[in-house]
Design a protein around this motif. Structure first.
Motif, PDB file in Angstrom:
ATOM      1  N   HIS A 102      -7.082   1.002  10.619  1.00 60.37           N
ATOM      2  CA  HIS A 102      -7.113   0.915   8.879  1.00 60.37           C
ATOM      3  C   HIS A 102      -7.708   2.033   8.566  1.00 60.37           C
ATOM      4  O   HIS A 102      -7.946   1.848   7.566  1.00 60.37           O
ATOM      5  CB  HIS A 102      -8.301  -0.378   9.404  1.00 60.37           C
ATOM      6  CG  HIS A 102      -7.618  -1.756   9.011  1.00 60.37           C
ATOM      7  ND1 HIS A 102      -7.109  -2.128   8.483  1.00 60.37           N
ATOM      8  CD2 HIS A 102      -7.208  -2.753  10.770  1.00 60.37           C
ATOM      9  CE1 HIS A 102      -7.136  -3.406   8.503  1.00 60.37           C
ATOM     10  NE2 HIS A 102      -6.608  -3.752   9.741  1.00 60.37           N
ATOM     11  N   THR A 103      -9.159   2.976   9.257  1.00 55.70           N
ATOM     12  CA  THR A 103      -8.740   3.796   9.227  1.00 55.70           C
ATOM     13  C   THR A 103      -8.036   4.751   8.404  1.00 55.70           C
ATOM     14  O   THR A 103      -8.151   5.035   7.547  1.00 55.70           O
ATOM     15  CB  THR A 103      -9.989   4.990  10.162  1.00 55.70           C
ATOM     16  OG1 THR A 103     -10.666   3.882  10.930  1.00 55.70           O
ATOM     17  CG2 THR A 103     -10.193   6.329   9.726  1.00 55.70           C
ATOM     18  N   LYS A 104      -6.561   4.938   8.976  1.00 53.62           N
ATOM     19  CA  LYS A 104      -5.598   5.046   8.545  1.00 53.62           C
ATOM     20  C   LYS A 104      -5.342   5.207   6.845  1.00 53.62           C
ATOM     21  O   LYS A 104      -4.557   6.211   6.082  1.00 53.62           O
ATOM     22  CB  LYS A 104      -4.270   5.598   9.274  1.00 53.62           C
ATOM     23  CG  LYS A 104      -5.172   6.859  11.045  1.00 53.62           C
ATOM     24  CD  LYS A 104      -3.929   7.083  11.637  1.00 53.62           C
ATOM     25  CE  LYS A 104      -4.411   8.213  12.802  1.00 53.62           C
ATOM     26  NZ  LYS A 104      -3.093   8.270  13.378  1.00 53.62           N
ATOM     27  N   ILE A 105      -4.960   4.096   6.885  1.00 50.59           N
ATOM     28  CA  ILE A 105      -4.456   3.256   5.295  1.00 50.59           C
ATOM     29  C   ILE A 105      -5.477   3.705   4.770  1.00 50.59           C
ATOM     30  O   ILE A 105      -5.469   3.821   3.676  1.00 50.59           O
ATOM     31  CB  ILE A 105      -4.371   1.676   5.923  1.00 50.59           C
ATOM     32  CG1 ILE A 105      -3.439   1.314   6.787  1.00 50.59           C
ATOM     33  CG2 ILE A 105      -5.215   0.894   3.913  1.00 50.59           C
ATOM     34  CD1 ILE A 105      -3.164  -0.512   6.672  1.00 50.59           C
ATOM     35  N   VAL A 106      -6.941   3.513   5.005  1.00 47.50           N
ATOM     36  CA  VAL A 106      -7.878   4.054   4.018  1.00 47.50           C
ATOM     37  C   VAL A 106      -7.450   5.512   3.348  1.00 47.50           C
ATOM     38  O   VAL A 106      -7.887   5.831   2.326  1.00 47.50           O
ATOM     39  CB  VAL A 106      -9.085   3.622   4.398  1.00 47.50           C
ATOM     40  CG1 VAL A 106     -10.647   4.407   3.374  1.00 47.50           C
ATOM     41  CG2 VAL A 106      -9.495   1.682   4.616  1.00 47.50           C
ATOM     42  N   LYS A 107      -7.041   6.126   4.437  1.00 47.96           N
ATOM     43  CA  LYS A 107      -6.989   7.908   4.539  1.00 47.96           C
ATOM     44  C   LYS A 107      -6.032   8.060   3.138  1.00 47.96           C
ATOM     45  O   LYS A 107      -5.485   9.197   2.940  1.00 47.96           O
ATOM     46  CB  LYS A 107      -6.748   8.620   5.401  1.00 47.96           C
ATOM     47  CG  LYS A 107      -7.092   9.982   5.760  1.00 47.96           C
ATOM     48  CD  LYS A 107      -7.156  10.567   6.943  1.00 47.96           C
ATOM     49  CE  LYS A 107      -7.023  12.526   6.643  1.00 47.96           C
ATOM     50  NZ  LYS A 107      -5.741  12.426   5.852  1.00 47.96           N
ATOM     51  N   ASP A 108      -4.860   7.242   3.644  1.00 48.40           N
ATOM     52  CA  ASP A 108      -4.315   7.429   2.973  1.00 48.40           C
ATOM     53  C   ASP A 108      -4.341   7.380   1.050  1.00 48.40           C
ATOM     54  O   ASP A 108      -3.696   8.308   0.442  1.00 48.40           O
ATOM     55  CB  ASP A 108      -2.549   6.330   3.212  1.00 48.40           C
ATOM     56  CG  ASP A 108      -1.319   6.462   2.164  1.00 48.40           C
ATOM     57  OD1 ASP A 108      -0.624   7.106   2.983  1.00 48.40           O
ATOM     58  OD2 ASP A 108      -1.321   6.401   1.126  1.00 48.40           O
ATOM     59  N   TYR A 109      -5.389   6.705   0.731  1.00 49.94           N
ATOM     60  CA  TYR A 109      -5.565   6.297  -0.560  1.00 49.94           C
ATOM     61  C   TYR A 109      -6.509   7.272  -0.994  1.00 49.94           C
ATOM     62  O   TYR A 109      -5.972   8.148  -2.267  1.00 49.94           O
ATOM     63  CB  TYR A 109      -6.715   5.086  -0.796  1.00 49.94           C
ATOM     64  CG  TYR A 109      -5.479   3.292  -0.804  1.00 49.94           C
ATOM     65  CD1 TYR A 109      -5.184   2.789  -2.223  1.00 49.94           C
ATOM     66  CD2 TYR A 109      -5.083   2.833   0.457  1.00 49.94           C
ATOM     67  CE1 TYR A 109      -3.613   1.969  -1.848  1.00 49.94           C
ATOM     68  CE2 TYR A 109      -4.641   1.994   0.084  1.00 49.94           C
ATOM     69  CZ  TYR A 109      -4.111   1.466  -0.189  1.00 49.94           C
ATOM     70  OH  TYR A 109      -3.060   0.281  -0.935  1.00 49.94           O
ATOM     71  N   THR A 110      -7.394   7.642  -0.218  1.00 45.58           N
ATOM     72  CA  THR A 110      -8.182   8.644  -0.562  1.00 45.58           C
ATOM     73  C   THR A 110      -7.578  10.191  -0.260  1.00 45.58           C
ATOM     74  O   THR A 110      -7.921  10.647  -1.349  1.00 45.58           O
ATOM     75  CB  THR A 110      -9.749   9.007   0.582  1.00 45.58           C
ATOM     76  OG1 THR A 110      -9.158   9.013   1.521  1.00 45.58           O
ATOM     77  CG2 THR A 110     -10.069   7.219   0.574  1.00 45.58           C
ATOM     78  N   ASP A 111      -6.563  10.112   0.730  1.00 47.81           N
ATOM     79  CA  ASP A 111      -5.928  11.253   0.438  1.00 47.81           C
ATOM     80  C   ASP A 111      -5.259  11.071  -0.976  1.00 47.81           C
ATOM     81  O   ASP A 111      -4.647  12.103  -1.365  1.00 47.81           O
ATOM     82  CB  ASP A 111      -4.758  11.719   1.478  1.00 47.81           C
ATOM     83  CG  ASP A 111      -5.833  12.056   2.352  1.00 47.81           C
ATOM     84  OD1 ASP A 111      -7.093  12.213   2.845  1.00 47.81           O
ATOM     85  OD2 ASP A 111      -4.596  11.722   4.022  1.00 47.81           O
ATOM     86  N   ARG A 112      -4.610  10.600  -1.848  1.00 40.63           N
ATOM     87  CA  ARG A 112      -3.865  10.762  -3.027  1.00 40.63           C
ATOM     88  C   ARG A 112      -4.803  10.637  -4.146  1.00 40.63           C
ATOM     89  O   ARG A 112      -4.257   9.733  -5.169  1.00 40.63           O
ATOM     90  CB  ARG A 112      -3.084   9.444  -3.269  1.00 40.63           C
ATOM     91  CG  ARG A 112      -2.306   9.786  -2.573  1.00 40.63           C
ATOM     92  CD  ARG A 112      -1.095   8.144  -2.078  1.00 40.63           C
ATOM     93  NE  ARG A 112      -1.547   7.144  -1.897  1.00 40.63           N
ATOM     94  CZ  ARG A 112      -1.113   6.153  -1.935  1.00 40.63           C
ATOM     95  NH1 ARG A 112      -0.819   5.795  -3.561  1.00 40.63           N
ATOM     96  NH2 ARG A 112      -1.830   5.031  -1.381  1.00 40.63           N
ATOM     97  N   GLY A 113      -6.523  10.565  -4.176  1.00 43.25           N
ATOM     98  CA  GLY A 113      -7.134  10.961  -4.852  1.00 43.25           C
ATOM     99  C   GLY A 113      -7.514   9.198  -5.298  1.00 43.25           C
ATOM    100  O   GLY A 113      -8.332   9.165  -6.558  1.00 43.25           O
ATOM    101  N   LEU A 114      -7.814   8.227  -4.555  1.00 46.88           N
ATOM    102  CA  LEU A 114      -7.142   7.039  -5.339  1.00 46.88           C
ATOM    103  C   LEU A 114      -8.745   6.538  -4.386  1.00 46.88           C
ATOM    104  O   LEU A 114      -9.552   7.322  -3.226  1.00 46.88           O
ATOM    105  CB  LEU A 114      -6.580   6.103  -4.405  1.00 46.88           C
ATOM    106  CG  LEU A 114      -5.523   6.268  -5.539  1.00 46.88           C
ATOM    107  CD1 LEU A 114      -3.872   5.578  -4.460  1.00 46.88           C
ATOM    108  CD2 LEU A 114      -5.174   5.971  -6.601  1.00 46.88           C
ATOM    109  N   PRO A 115      -9.423   6.251  -4.433  1.00 42.25           N
ATOM    110  CA  PRO A 115     -10.950   4.807  -4.678  1.00 42.25           C
ATOM    111  C   PRO A 115     -10.013   4.185  -2.908  1.00 42.25           C
ATOM    112  O   PRO A 115      -9.209   2.914  -3.023  1.00 42.25           O
ATOM    113  CB  PRO A 115     -11.487   4.060  -5.292  1.00 42.25           C
ATOM    114  CG  PRO A 115      -9.996   4.080  -6.124  1.00 42.25           C
ATOM    115  CD  PRO A 115      -9.067   4.770  -6.212  1.00 42.25           C
ATOM    116  N   ALA A 116     -11.417   4.266  -1.994  1.00 40.32           N
ATOM    117  CA  ALA A 116     -10.904   4.128  -0.776  1.00 40.32           C
ATOM    118  C   ALA A 116     -11.256   1.630  -0.798  1.00 40.32           C
ATOM    119  O   ALA A 116     -12.006   1.651  -1.649  1.00 40.32           O
ATOM    120  CB  ALA A 116     -12.467   4.367   0.686  1.00 40.32           C
TER     121      ALA A 116
END
Length: 527
Positions: A88-102
């Motif tokens: 789950h932490t890596k799923i959220v990181k995928d979003y934030t790494d793309r500049g999207l909100p967690a």
């Protein structure tokens, strides 16, 4: 000539198999469900060589196949660490790494909703497997095994043969377990068998005041029985299967629903009568990132996405048979969507709820944007060294050999839909969530190592973390992806240790297993 040619082809095929070297690993996991892929990753991180075999073309089961509203909001999240938390932490990181909100905060262990898009879950799953060095092979259906005494020596699929020191059955259906002649059961126990008040027949839903028969006195389509059976006794019925739909109204990402192949309005006469009686007909939807929705069978609804009664033979069917059942569920789903959107009997407020929906262009492209995984909520269950029952969940949660903590409510969807001869229709089999009310979460309990162990006389090098040893009431709580991920991780660590030490899975010392589980981040102390 034709017979001779066929015989020649068979001989050549068999010769090819003989000449082809078996693939080997320390641990082989059969079934890339969340429990299966977590087992594979955990075993690899313990230094084992691991092959993950998946019978279909799809990796990740429901966690990458449409179930994008993580049910851990009803669990004690502080007990779900390890690979579940990392995933789950890596799923959220995928979003934030793309500049999207967690989309959520996995470090906050409250009851907030955790939601994600299927393609993101797939990306993370594949990357974790790759980084762990797990060899993943798909299309590995029709498992059969060769055994030496009580030990699996070779696993054979329609593509190849495989040898390992320890095997893990990660399938929802317990297919490898069954092939290895390990004892199993399906359906529901009677109430007396394990002293379970939630066993046997369950009627928490109100009876619909409608006629379930046509003008000739025959049950309407979607009716499964005209008698419910003895309420105290068990049966072979399982809770309904369905698909988790990834939907959108975003015109930039919108794909229209395909038309059903053989839509017959008469199939939904029961739904028309239910709507006229102001009963709930439709399905639940949960908002997802990306302007999407997760569509789920409504546990409180009277008629929904679940094709009640058509899942009971799934575990016995071969690949062709399962494809037929899968296709029936898909066709029913498309027909039900068509009914909700187009039938004149659907009230405006119901039609408005589902109007404008379509599939997502950026999800499941390889399967026409329809979800690739059927929601197999329960199937075979092993009759292993310890059977988890209602008592273990609600009365005696602590065990001496825990490998994980589960805490999803006891929660079963419909098993039957009965047209009563005296009038009325009632859905049977639902167990509405048995949980705390504040917060609304299930009761935490230990999953003992013994519950994933076959009896030693049946198999000594197999672990079963998904189709584990429990009752129908037990699987109604255990049947959730978060629990299966944690149990799968426990099985992977155990398999790697047993392979390294050269002992049977039953002989593995629990203190050594516990030490490695804690090193991998598992939580084993009940809150």
């Amino acid at each position: 000539m034709r017979t001779a040619a066929i015989i020649s082809a068979i001989l050549l095929s068999n010769l090819g198999l003989l000449l082809h070297a078996k693939q080997t690993a320390d641990v082989i996991v059969y079934g890339a469900t969340p429990g299966g892929f977590c087992a594979a990753i955990a075993a690899a991180r313990e230094g084992a060589s691991v092959i993950l075999l998946e019978p279909t073309a799809h990796i990740g089961g429901l966690s990458t196949g449409g179930l994008s509203h993580c049910d851990s909001n009803q669990m004690v999240r502080s007990t779900l660490m390890g690979l579940f938390d990392e995933w789950h932490t890596k799923i959220v990181k995928d979003y934030t790494d793309r500049g999207l909100p967690a989309p959520y905060q996995p470090q906050v262990k409250n009851q907030a909703l955790w939601t994600f898009e299927p393609h993101v879950a797939m990306k993370v799953t594949k990357k974790m497997l790759e980084e762990s060095g797990v060899k993943v092979l798909t299309g590995q259906g029709l498992p059969r095994v060769e055994k030496e005494g009580a030990r699996i020596s070779t696993l054979i699929t329609r593509k190849d043969s495989y040898e390992a020191k320890v095997f893990i059955d990660g399938t929802y259906e317990g297919d490898l377990m069954a092939a290895a002649m390990v004892e199993w059961t399906t359906g529901r126990e009677g109430r007396k068998e394990f002293g379970e008040s939630h066993a046997g027949k369950q009627y928490p839903k109100r009876k619909m005041a409608i006629n379930g028969f046509d003008d000739q006195g025959k049950p309407l389509p979607l009716i499964t029985a005209v008698e419910g059976g003895n309420e105290e006794e068990g049966d072979g019925f399982m809770m309904t299967y369905s698909f988790r739909l990834c939907l959108t109204r975003d015109p930039k990402n919108f794909v229209p629903f395909p038309k059903p192949k053989n839509y017959d309005p008469a199939r939904f006469e029961l739904a028309r009568r239910a709507l006229k009686a102001k009963e709930i007909v439709g399905f639940d939807m949960y908002p997802l990132p990306g302007n999407k929705l997760d569509g789920n069978n409504s546990i409180g609804g009277q008629i929904s996405l679940g094709l009640v009664g058509r899942c009971n033979e799934w575990h016995l069917a071969d690949e062709a048979g399962r494809q037929k059942i899968w296709d029936e569920h898909k066709e029913y789903t498309l027909e039900f969507l068509h009914f909700l959107l187009h039938d004149p009997s659907v009230p405006p407020h119901v039609r408005k709820k589902f109007a404008g929906l379509g599939f997502c262009k950026d999800e499941f492209a390889e399967t026409g944007h329809f979800p690739p995984a059927l929601y197999v909520r329960e199937s075979r269950r092993m009759k292993g060294m310890y059977v988890i029952s209602q008592k273990d969940i609600l009365e005696t949660p602590a065990k001496e050999d825990p490998i994980a903590i589960s805490s999803f409510p006891i929660d079963s969807h419909d098993c039957q839909r009965i047209a009563l001869k005296g009038g009325g229709v009632i859905n049977e089999g639902t167990i509405f969530p048995v949980r705390k009310q504040n917060p609304k979460q299930g009761y935490p309990y230990h999953v003992p190592y013994r519950s994933i162990l076959p009896k030693a006389e049946q198999c000594t090098n197999l672990l079963v973390p998904v189709a584990l040893s429990c009752t129908h009431v037990g699987i109604s709580s255990l049947r959730i992806e978060g629990a299966w991920m944690a149990i799968g991780q426990g099985s992977g660590v155990a398999a790697a240790l047993a392979a390294k030490q050269g002992v049977t899975v039953q002989q593995l010392p629990y203190p050594a297993l516990r030490e490695r589980l804690l090193k991998q981040g598992q939580v084993l102390e009940l809150p």
